[in-house]
Design an enzyme around this catalytic site. Sequence first.
Site, PDB file in Angstrom:
ATOM      1  CG  MET A  70     -10.446 110.081  23.126  1.00 11.75           C
ATOM      2  SD  MET A  70     -11.931 110.885  22.571  1.00 11.75           S
ATOM      3  CE  MET A  70     -12.343 109.922  21.115  1.00 11.75           C
ATOM      4  CB  ILE A 121     -11.871 119.546  23.857  1.00 11.26           C
ATOM      5  CG1 ILE A 121     -11.694 120.560  25.007  1.00 11.26           C
ATOM      6  CG2 ILE A 121     -12.759 120.148  22.766  1.00 11.26           C
ATOM      7  CD1 ILE A 121     -10.877 121.794  24.658  1.00 11.26           C
ATOM      8  CB  THR A 175     -12.018 124.051  18.065  1.00 14.69           C
ATOM      9  OG1 THR A 175     -11.956 122.658  18.402  1.00 14.69           O
ATOM     10  CG2 THR A 175     -13.245 124.335  17.229  1.00 14.69           C
ATOM     11  NE  ARG A 199      -3.428 127.636  21.664  1.00 10.15           N
ATOM     12  CZ  ARG A 199      -4.523 127.698  22.429  1.00 10.15           C
ATOM     13  NH1 ARG A 199      -5.723 127.490  21.896  1.00 10.15           N
ATOM     14  NH2 ARG A 199      -4.432 127.978  23.718  1.00 10.15           N
ATOM     15  CD  GLU A 230      -5.808 132.433  16.672  1.00 11.52           C
ATOM     16  OE1 GLU A 230      -6.034 132.649  17.862  1.00 11.52           O
ATOM     17  OE2 GLU A 230      -5.883 131.310  16.128  1.00 11.52           O
ATOM     18  CG  HIS A 254      -8.764 131.433  19.445  1.00  9.42           C
ATOM     19  ND1 HIS A 254      -7.407 131.251  19.422  1.00  9.42           N
ATOM     20  CD2 HIS A 254      -9.228 130.551  20.380  1.00  9.42           C
ATOM     21  CE1 HIS A 254      -7.048 130.321  20.293  1.00  9.42           C
ATOM     22  NE2 HIS A 254      -8.149 129.872  20.888  1.00  9.42           N
ATOM     23  CB  ALA A 282     -13.961 127.191  20.515  1.00  6.55           C
TER      24      ALA A 282
HETATM   25  C1  DGY Z   1      -7.720 127.888  25.443  1.00  5.12           C
HETATM   26  O1  DGY Z   1      -8.158 128.040  26.594  1.00  5.12           O
HETATM   27  O2  DGY Z   1      -6.639 127.360  25.229  1.00  5.12           O
HETATM   28  C2  DGY Z   1      -8.583 128.354  24.305  1.00  5.12           C
HETATM   29  O3  DGY Z   1      -7.924 128.354  23.103  1.00  5.12           O
HETATM   30  C3  DGY Z   1      -9.205 129.707  24.588  1.00  5.12           C
HETATM   31  O4  DGY Z   1     -10.153 129.517  25.558  1.00  5.12           O
END
Ligand code: DGY
Length: 329
Positions: free
Chosen positions: A156, A159, A237, A239, A268, A287, A289
């Site tokens: 939490m 994001i 979203t 890792r 990845e 990747h 987002a």
């Molecule tokens: C980050 O910033 O960590 C994202 O995975 C890519 O924007």
Amino acid sequence: MVKPKVYVTRMIPQAGLDMVRTFCETDVWEEETPPPREVLLQKVQGIDGLLALLTDTIDAALMDAAGPQLRVISNYAVGYDNVDVAAATVRGILVTNTPGVLTDTTADFAFTLLMAAARRVVEGMDYIRAGKWLTWGPTLLLGQDIHHATLGIIGMGRIGSGMARRAQGFEMRVLYYDPYCRKEKGEEVGAECVDLDTLLAESDFVSVHVPLTPETYHMLGAEQFRKMKPSAILINTARGPIVDSDALYEALKNGEIAYAALDVTEPEPLPADHKLLTLPNIIICPHIASASVITRTKMATMAAENLIAGLKGEMPPYPVNPEVLLHPK
Ligand code: DGY
């Protein structure tokens, strides 16, 4: 005045690059794919600052190859698991990241994946492309309701909170598990703090929002998938390596969980012949987002500001290891 020397490991949006070029003697890797390790080791020699991406491994060997004049590593990402921060700190090198600017864009995308998986959007498109759409069907591509379902958020932070706020619009019940599980954090966004097992057992959707650390590596594996509902949908979203890919493949294949929607993968990039791509019940994106024009531009200017401040010996706006300046050795 002699400008500081910097290396930028990829073309970033122009606004950020312009800022860097104005203040620094700048060398940029202009290819679409990251500089190979041996090139990076050679390019960093003698630089004062490095603007790196999450695709670059910035470890002690690379810092030593750069030399003792290296003062700042500005990571163009909020996540910095690609940087050995402890190694940077002992060498007196500042590390910076780009938090905040990508929170809403990333939460938007996590929710997009949740909805696309629940309502089988990608399968619908594939169905039409395959020429299978003959008529309207009462049981065609039935999915799951989002409204009033239970969303479990793992992590939490910024994001994760953004995800919880979006869920309120769909009148969802929101549970969260966070290593710190601070009550007030969840209450602000209408979420209930629970332990991980409860979250896994009760959630219709499980969305991952923790950073990748040694503690979160493979945090979701075979044991955790067995605890989830057979109808559950997993969204990641954060890792890729937080989720054990092999275990996820088995769980999706054997119906232990219903669906996964991933923006990040292990490994990845995911090779086109990877077994996850043979499954019908998965959506995978490369990747992206945080990939909106505005957000990626803000990340570029923020990374440039961090880099320039560090080179000036000032505290950057977003330091990861401020102790380098606060308590210099
Ligand atoms: C980050 O910033 O960590 C994202 O995975 C890519 O924007």
